[in-house]
Enzyme design. Structure first.
Site, PDB file in Angstrom:
ATOM      1  CG  ASP A 117      -1.824  -0.852   1.054  1.00 31.30           C
ATOM      2  OD1 ASP A 117      -2.409  -1.018  -0.295  1.00 31.30           O
ATOM      3  OD2 ASP A 117      -2.833  -1.296   2.341  1.00 31.30           O
ATOM      4  CG  ASP A 136      -6.700  -1.564  -1.510  1.00 31.13           C
ATOM      5  OD1 ASP A 136      -6.953  -2.521  -1.481  1.00 31.13           O
ATOM      6  OD2 ASP A 136      -5.735  -0.954  -0.335  1.00 31.13           O
TER       7      ASP A 136
END
Length: 169
Positions: A117, A136
């Protein structure tokens, strides 16, 4: 099905390229933080061993494989469901985005043992500690699109007009 494939492929590729460029080429994994448009958009290195926001991420190898299996099962389920429906192009694109994003995170778990991330968004004096990635976004947008663009596409039946009442009744 071609639309689902190409939307999924584009989502997968966009996520993997963005992670490669930001995490490896820009060396975010070493620097840990890059302010892009502070405070709105920042790059912050993150290793997500769970689901969204790190939930259920105890870091065990068993949970990693459970999450990989769950993501793959959801992808197969969406694909089977979409193949049995007559869906609009937008619904097919949404299914592809969801599948491509999920598979991109699966590849991360297979390669790194966690999901990479790097996106962080904060605003208005609120310091958001959470990071996410492009996959995401695609998963969320795909799920939202499937909710919005699928469902009963039939128009409601027109009400039949009441028969004219006979005179004198």
């Amino acid at each position: 099905m071609r639309t689902i494939f190409w939307a999924g492929f584009a989502a997968f590729l966009a996520d993997q390229l963005s992670k490669y460029l930001v995490v490896h080429t820009m060396e975010l994994s070493r620097i840990r933080s890059i302010d892009v448009l502070p405070p709105l958009i920042n790059f912050r290195y993150g290793e997500n061993r769970g689901i969204n926001f790190g939930l259920f991420g105890d870091g065990s190898d068993a949970s990693r494989w459970i999450l990989i299996g769950l993501a793959c099962a959801i992808c197969v389920g969406v694909l089977i469901w979409a193949s049995r429906q007559t869906m609009s192009i937008w619904a097919n694109i949404s299914a592809g985005l969801l599948i491509g994003g999920a598979l991109a995170n699966v590849v991360d778990r297979l390669i790194y043992g966690y999901v990479l991330d790097f996106l962080n968004m904060s605003c208005c004096g609120i310091n958001n500690p959470f990071v996410f990635n492009i996959a995401d976004i695609f998963i969320f947008a795909g799920a939202l699109g499937l909710i919005y663009f699928t469902g009963d596409t039939k128009k409601p039946a027109k009400a039949t007009p009441k028969k004219a009442q006979k005179k004198g009744q």
